[in-house]
Design a protein around this motif. Structure first.
Motif, PDB file in Angstrom:
ATOM      1  N   ALA B  39      54.398  28.796  59.830  1.00 18.35           N
ATOM      2  CA  ALA B  39      53.804  29.854  60.661  1.00 18.35           C
ATOM      3  C   ALA B  39      54.877  30.558  61.485  1.00 18.35           C
ATOM      4  O   ALA B  39      54.848  31.775  61.658  1.00 18.35           O
ATOM      5  CB  ALA B  39      52.731  29.255  61.568  1.00 18.35           C
ATOM      6  N   GLN B  40      55.840  29.755  61.969  1.00 18.11           N
ATOM      7  CA  GLN B  40      56.948  30.339  62.762  1.00 18.11           C
ATOM      8  C   GLN B  40      57.786  31.290  61.907  1.00 18.11           C
ATOM      9  O   GLN B  40      58.099  32.406  62.321  1.00 18.11           O
ATOM     10  CB  GLN B  40      57.855  29.219  63.267  1.00 18.11           C
ATOM     11  CG  GLN B  40      57.493  28.747  64.655  1.00 18.11           C
ATOM     12  CD  GLN B  40      58.445  27.647  65.122  1.00 18.11           C
ATOM     13  OE1 GLN B  40      59.464  27.378  64.489  1.00 18.11           O
ATOM     14  NE2 GLN B  40      58.087  27.025  66.225  1.00 18.11           N
ATOM     15  N   ILE B  41      58.144  30.819  60.704  1.00 14.15           N
ATOM     16  CA  ILE B  41      58.985  31.656  59.813  1.00 14.15           C
ATOM     17  C   ILE B  41      58.235  32.939  59.474  1.00 14.15           C
ATOM     18  O   ILE B  41      58.790  34.039  59.550  1.00 14.15           O
ATOM     19  CB  ILE B  41      59.360  30.890  58.513  1.00 14.15           C
ATOM     20  CG1 ILE B  41      60.181  29.643  58.845  1.00 14.15           C
ATOM     21  CG2 ILE B  41      60.130  31.800  57.564  1.00 14.15           C
ATOM     22  CD1 ILE B  41      60.450  28.735  57.645  1.00 14.15           C
ATOM     23  N   ALA B  42      56.949  32.783  59.121  1.00 14.59           N
ATOM     24  CA  ALA B  42      56.171  33.967  58.717  1.00 14.59           C
ATOM     25  C   ALA B  42      56.057  34.956  59.882  1.00 14.59           C
ATOM     26  O   ALA B  42      56.173  36.167  59.680  1.00 14.59           O
ATOM     27  CB  ALA B  42      54.787  33.539  58.238  1.00 14.59           C
ATOM     28  N   SER B  43      55.846  34.439  61.097  1.00 12.11           N
ATOM     29  CA  SER B  43      55.715  35.323  62.258  1.00 12.11           C
ATOM     30  C   SER B  43      57.023  36.063  62.514  1.00 12.11           C
ATOM     31  O   SER B  43      57.026  37.254  62.826  1.00 12.11           O
ATOM     32  CB  SER B  43      55.310  34.530  63.495  1.00 12.11           C
ATOM     33  OG  SER B  43      54.046  33.951  63.284  1.00 12.11           O
ATOM     34  N   ARG B  44      58.136  35.319  62.368  1.00 12.00           N
ATOM     35  CA  ARG B  44      59.448  35.944  62.595  1.00 12.00           C
ATOM     36  C   ARG B  44      59.697  37.049  61.561  1.00 12.00           C
ATOM     37  O   ARG B  44      60.061  38.171  61.893  1.00 12.00           O
ATOM     38  CB  ARG B  44      60.528  34.864  62.499  1.00 12.00           C
ATOM     39  CG  ARG B  44      61.899  35.323  62.975  1.00 12.00           C
ATOM     40  CD  ARG B  44      62.944  34.247  62.773  1.00 12.00           C
ATOM     41  NE  ARG B  44      63.090  33.895  61.358  1.00 12.00           N
ATOM     42  CZ  ARG B  44      63.213  32.653  60.904  1.00 12.00           C
ATOM     43  NH1 ARG B  44      63.175  31.640  61.724  1.00 12.00           N
ATOM     44  NH2 ARG B  44      63.361  32.429  59.616  1.00 12.00           N
ATOM     45  N   GLU B  45      59.433  36.718  60.297  1.00 14.36           N
ATOM     46  CA  GLU B  45      59.704  37.682  59.215  1.00 14.36           C
ATOM     47  C   GLU B  45      58.767  38.895  59.308  1.00 14.36           C
ATOM     48  O   GLU B  45      59.182  40.021  59.091  1.00 14.36           O
ATOM     49  CB  GLU B  45      59.541  37.011  57.847  1.00 14.36           C
ATOM     50  CG  GLU B  45      60.581  35.958  57.546  1.00 14.36           C
ATOM     51  CD  GLU B  45      61.998  36.528  57.442  1.00 14.36           C
ATOM     52  OE1 GLU B  45      62.159  37.637  56.909  1.00 14.36           O
ATOM     53  OE2 GLU B  45      62.933  35.857  57.919  1.00 14.36           O
ATOM     54  N   ALA B  46      57.492  38.612  59.629  1.00 12.41           N
ATOM     55  CA  ALA B  46      56.520  39.715  59.730  1.00 12.41           C
ATOM     56  C   ALA B  46      56.911  40.650  60.869  1.00 12.41           C
ATOM     57  O   ALA B  46      56.800  41.872  60.756  1.00 12.41           O
ATOM     58  CB  ALA B  46      55.119  39.169  59.936  1.00 12.41           C
ATOM     59  N   GLY B  47      57.401  40.065  61.965  1.00  8.35           N
ATOM     60  CA  GLY B  47      57.847  40.876  63.103  1.00  8.35           C
ATOM     61  C   GLY B  47      59.036  41.741  62.725  1.00  8.35           C
ATOM     62  O   GLY B  47      59.104  42.917  63.073  1.00  8.35           O
ATOM     63  N   LYS B  48      59.956  41.123  61.983  1.00  7.41           N
ATOM     64  CA  LYS B  48      61.188  41.810  61.574  1.00  7.41           C
ATOM     65  C   LYS B  48      60.889  42.954  60.598  1.00  7.41           C
ATOM     66  O   LYS B  48      61.558  43.967  60.576  1.00  7.41           O
ATOM     67  CB  LYS B  48      62.094  40.795  60.876  1.00  7.41           C
ATOM     68  CG  LYS B  48      63.508  40.769  61.406  1.00  7.41           C
ATOM     69  CD  LYS B  48      64.239  39.495  61.015  1.00  7.41           C
ATOM     70  CE  LYS B  48      64.436  39.285  59.538  1.00  7.41           C
ATOM     71  NZ  LYS B  48      65.079  38.015  59.227  1.00  7.41           N
ATOM     72  N   ARG B  49      59.858  42.744  59.777  1.00  6.15           N
ATOM     73  CA  ARG B  49      59.584  43.697  58.700  1.00  6.15           C
ATOM     74  C   ARG B  49      58.316  44.510  58.941  1.00  6.15           C
ATOM     75  O   ARG B  49      57.720  45.017  58.000  1.00  6.15           O
ATOM     76  CB  ARG B  49      59.439  42.946  57.371  1.00  6.15           C
ATOM     77  CG  ARG B  49      60.687  42.197  56.971  1.00  6.15           C
ATOM     78  CD  ARG B  49      60.426  41.288  55.801  1.00  6.15           C
ATOM     79  NE  ARG B  49      61.435  40.256  55.704  1.00  6.15           N
ATOM     80  CZ  ARG B  49      62.612  40.406  55.115  1.00  6.15           C
ATOM     81  NH1 ARG B  49      62.895  41.529  54.535  1.00  6.15           N
ATOM     82  NH2 ARG B  49      63.486  39.422  55.085  1.00  6.15           N
ATOM     83  N   SER B  50      57.877  44.577  60.201  1.00  5.15           N
ATOM     84  CA  SER B  50      56.583  45.211  60.468  1.00  5.15           C
ATOM     85  C   SER B  50      56.543  46.696  60.103  1.00  5.15           C
ATOM     86  O   SER B  50      55.472  47.259  59.928  1.00  5.15           O
ATOM     87  CB  SER B  50      56.194  45.024  61.933  1.00  5.15           C
ATOM     88  OG  SER B  50      57.176  45.622  62.735  1.00  5.15           O
ATOM     89  N   ASP B  51      57.704  47.320  59.983  1.00  6.77           N
ATOM     90  CA  ASP B  51      57.718  48.734  59.595  1.00  6.77           C
ATOM     91  C   ASP B  51      58.314  48.936  58.209  1.00  6.77           C
ATOM     92  O   ASP B  51      58.610  50.068  57.824  1.00  6.77           O
ATOM     93  CB  ASP B  51      58.524  49.555  60.617  1.00  6.77           C
ATOM     94  CG  ASP B  51      57.737  49.742  61.896  1.00  6.77           C
ATOM     95  OD1 ASP B  51      56.510  49.928  61.793  1.00  6.77           O
ATOM     96  OD2 ASP B  51      58.332  49.656  62.978  1.00  6.77           O
ATOM     97  N   SER B  52      58.497  47.843  57.502  1.00  6.45           N
ATOM     98  CA  SER B  52      59.160  47.974  56.200  1.00  6.45           C
ATOM     99  C   SER B  52      58.134  48.083  55.083  1.00  6.45           C
ATOM    100  O   SER B  52      56.929  47.968  55.306  1.00  6.45           O
ATOM    101  CB  SER B  52      60.052  46.760  55.954  1.00  6.45           C
ATOM    102  OG  SER B  52      59.253  45.664  55.573  1.00  6.45           O
ATOM    103  N   ARG B  53      58.628  48.247  53.877  1.00  8.78           N
ATOM    104  CA  ARG B  53      57.737  48.332  52.710  1.00  8.78           C
ATOM    105  C   ARG B  53      57.090  46.979  52.399  1.00  8.78           C
ATOM    106  O   ARG B  53      56.138  46.899  51.630  1.00  8.78           O
ATOM    107  CB  ARG B  53      58.523  48.840  51.507  1.00  8.78           C
ATOM    108  CG  ARG B  53      59.704  47.960  51.169  1.00  8.78           C
ATOM    109  CD  ARG B  53      60.493  48.489  50.003  1.00  8.78           C
ATOM    110  NE  ARG B  53      61.667  47.682  49.802  1.00  8.78           N
ATOM    111  CZ  ARG B  53      62.907  48.089  50.023  1.00  8.78           C
ATOM    112  NH1 ARG B  53      63.140  49.300  50.424  1.00  8.78           N
ATOM    113  NH2 ARG B  53      63.927  47.269  49.822  1.00  8.78           N
ATOM    114  N   ASP B  54      57.644  45.879  52.964  1.00  4.74           N
ATOM    115  CA  ASP B  54      57.096  44.540  52.709  1.00  4.74           C
ATOM    116  C   ASP B  54      56.160  44.081  53.829  1.00  4.74           C
ATOM    117  O   ASP B  54      55.749  42.920  53.853  1.00  4.74           O
ATOM    118  CB  ASP B  54      58.234  43.521  52.573  1.00  4.74           C
ATOM    119  CG  ASP B  54      59.162  43.858  51.418  1.00  4.74           C
ATOM    120  OD1 ASP B  54      58.704  44.545  50.484  1.00  4.74           O
ATOM    121  OD2 ASP B  54      60.335  43.443  51.453  1.00  4.74           O
ATOM    122  N   ALA B  55      55.832  44.981  54.750  1.00  9.01           N
ATOM    123  CA  ALA B  55      55.057  44.580  55.932  1.00  9.01           C
ATOM    124  C   ALA B  55      53.727  43.927  55.550  1.00  9.01           C
ATOM    125  O   ALA B  55      53.379  42.864  56.063  1.00  9.01           O
ATOM    126  CB  ALA B  55      54.806  45.797  56.819  1.00  9.01           C
TER     127      ALA B  55
END
Lengths: 207, 438
Positions: B39-55
């Motif tokens: 959950a921590q990794i996913a939250s970090r990655e989702a935050g990092k990529r929230s404006d990307s094509r992988d959001a």
């Protein structure tokens, strides 16, 4: 055309066929309304509700005595179709027509699955609550028991036919069956069935 | 040097790390049952990529991981972010010139992930389960109605994809046959047809007859639909009979529904192939395609009360749902990949001819970086949904068995309860959550 050029052009072509999105109001019972073969559309609900209400009113099954409307409860409306439907689309229209005509009022305090509106019960639970003026709380014996119940079933039958090279014709038949039961005698004093039959060729799909 | 500028621009657009490598540590934590870490990794990655094509795909992973970790409100927040993003893509024109051009000059992984049909259905389903867990029944019903609408929309999208697939497959039959691209098609043991996800319909039915103020009859419509889709399992025939009796006014028995989510859904692997194009200038192109890879095996699940064991019925094989989506989407993927590879080969050829050694190097970089399959997929979905219904015993104690794993649970008070069991790798404890439905 060379295969390479053809391939690239074909990939880009759909993107060039751009159109504009539009939205508009339409008459809910008019010719512009969308008609789907496998679904009950708004205009179907309106038509069936009108026809069933007319039949019920003309039957004379519900007669107000000395201008006092009868009380109706809504029983089980079975959905034997293949789609999720809100049976209130039908029942509410009938209720409104009966109410406006002064023939019958619908109780929301009694229902097969419990009351449609829990408020009648909730307000009575305030008895003995010091925070409320007790004279404003309905006394015992005020709720009115229904005279009739309205129950029914909606059935769907599908058929399809193919004629050589012609597109497949799909047909959906929706039967709306209603019964009015006199709760004193248990007898169905009015019964009616209305059909909606819709036909169309197979939906055209593409890019 | 114009080709140089173009190549430089396109290289910037081209995807960097594949989704498979992006999610390596996340999947490791998830599959090992380290839910908090996942959950921590996913939250970090989702935050990092929230404006990307992988959001979208990262928000979906985050939502599922937070749900498993018991953070239901946060999970729903992540799912809402995914939903907003999907709605944003839906509001845009169906065919966008910039999007098509990007896909053509780079690869499909460089395009935004807009959520597959089954993603959208599962997103609403998990949100509904979260709201039920939070005691917000009305909101759960809204989510289930949305899931139902998404299922209907997906049926139409599927039909369109099948027609489009037939067209493009016919047009490039030689290339597809020459490179044996049809071997990329996954086998589907169970085919739910146009039906998208029987589990969602089951949950919707369960909520309708237990929670809805009206429309309760629709529960039977859903149950009958699943019954015929799944080939008439005895469990569903009993369920239909029981719900019909209850809707007719019979007394509610004390019931517990146990929902087992077992295993993990398939992921996408990359396959690189030389495809003959039968063109004099570009006779062959090297292209990367996705291939679906199943993970793990089906696991049976049981509920035991005292000495009696009852087997849970398979309600949804997610492998089949994902494979069906992959299968209908593959012809379009092949077609667009071939077109993109051909376009890149033509640009690279031009660069080599005009740019000498530097041009050849740039062309090599462009083609190597551009040849990347779209491997993005919601990896935290389960492999299977199984359901078992039991009469709640007097002591309210149930033993839950998934393969060799066993756990015990004391069911909440209430007339109708739901216990959700999630299993990860063998040896990792089962994750158990429960809520009262009625």
């Amino acid at each position: 055309m060379k295969p390479l050029v053809k391939l690239i052009t074909a990939a880009m072509l759909p993107a060039l066929a751009l159109g504009c999105a539009t939205a508009k109001y339409v008459d809910h019972n008019g010719r512009d309304s969308i008609v789907n073969v496998g679904q009950i559309n708004t205009q179907d609900w309106i038509r069936v509700a009108d026809e069933l209400t007319q039949s019920l009113l003309l039957s004379g099954a519900i007669q107000s005595v000395a201008g006092k409307p009868k009380v109706l409860m809504i029983g089980r409306i079975k959905n034997n179709t293949t789609q999720h439907i809100d049976t209130d689309s039908l029942m509410k229209k009938i209720r409104v027509a009966l109410n406006k005509g002064g023939r019958a009022l619908t109780t929301t305090a009694v229902g097969l699955d419990g009351p449609e509106d829990e408020s009648s019960k909730a307000v009575r639970e305030l008895r003995d609550d010091d925070e409320f003026n007790q004279t404003t709380i309905p006394g015992k014996g005020n709720l009115v028991s229904p005279d009739y119940s309205l129950s029914g079933k909606i059935i769907q039958n599908n058929a399809r036919a193919r004629g050589g090279l012609l597109p497949t014709i799909r047909q959906s038949e929706f039967a709306f069956q209603l019964s009015l039961t006199d709760l004193k005698t248990g007898l169905a004093v009015w019964e009616e069935e209305k059909l909606i039959v819709k036909q169309g060729s197979r939906a055209a799909v593409g890019w | 040097m114009r080709w140089g500028c173009h190549l430089g621009f396109v290289l910037l657009l081209t995807g960097c790390a594949s989704y498979e490598s992006q999610t390596g540590s996340f999947r490791g934590a998830w599959n090992g049952g380290s839910i908090g870490q996942a959950a921590q990794i996913a939250s970090r990655e989702a935050g990092k990529r929230s404006d990307s094509r992988d959001a979208v795909v990262w928000f979906l992973e985050q939502g599922a991981a937070l749900r498993a970790a018991g953070q239901f409100a946060s999970s729903n927040h992540a799912f809402e972010q995914a939903e907003k993003r999907i709605a944003f893509y839906d509001r845009q024109a169906k065919l966008r010139l910039s999007r098509e051009a990007t896909g053509l000059l780079t690869n499909l992984a460089a395009l935004p992930y807009e959520g597959r049909g089954y993603d959208r259905v599962m997103l609403n389903t998990y949100q509904a389960l979260n709201y039920l867990q939070l005691g917000q029944a009305e909101t759960a019903l809204v989510e289930l109605r949305q899931a139902h609408a998404e299922q209907d929309a997906e049926v139409v999208r599927n039909a369109r994809r099948i027609v489009a697939a037939r067209k493009s497959a016919g047009e490039f039959e030689r290339a597809i046959r020459g490179a044996k691209l049809d071997e990329l098609q996954p086998d589907i043991a169970l085919d739910y047809g146009a039906f998208v996800n029987p589990f969602t319909d089951f949950l919707h039915a369960l909520c309708l007859w237990n929670l809805a103020a009206d429309g309760r009859e629709n529960a039977l419509v859903s149950l009958r639909r699943i019954y015929s889709t799944l080939g008439g399992p005895g469990f569903l025939s009993d369920e239909i009979g029981m719900v019909d009796r209850i809707l007719g006014g019979a007394k509610y028995p004390n019931l517990t529904y146990v929902i087992f989510e077992t295993g993990v859904a398939p992921i996408r692997r990359e396959v690189r192939l030389d495809v003959p194009l039968y063109d004099k200038k570009v006779p062959y192109v090297a292209a990367a395609f996705p291939r679906l890879q199943r993970r793990g095996r089906s696991t049976h699940a049981h509920v035991a009360i005292g000495g009696t064991k009852r087997e849970a019925t398979l309600i949804c094989d997610m492998d089949a749902v994902v494979a069906r989506d992959f299968r209908t989407g593959l012809p379009a993927v092949i077609f667009r990949t071939l077109a993109a590879s051909a376009a890149k080969a033509a640009v690279a050829k031009k660069a080599r001819e005009e740019g000498g050694d530097l041009g050849a190097f740039a062309a090599f970089l462009y083609q190597a970086a551009g040849a990347q399959a779209d491997l993005r997929t919601w990896t935290t979905l389960p492999k299977e949904f199984r359901v078992c219904r039991v009469e709640t015993p007097g002591d309210r104690k149930l033993a839950l068995l998934v393969g060799p794993q066993k756990s015990e649970v004391t069911v909440n008070t209430g007339r109708v309860n739901v216990v959700c069991v999630k299993s990860f790798a063998p040896g990792v404890p089962l994750k158990i959550q429960q809520f009262r439905l009625k």
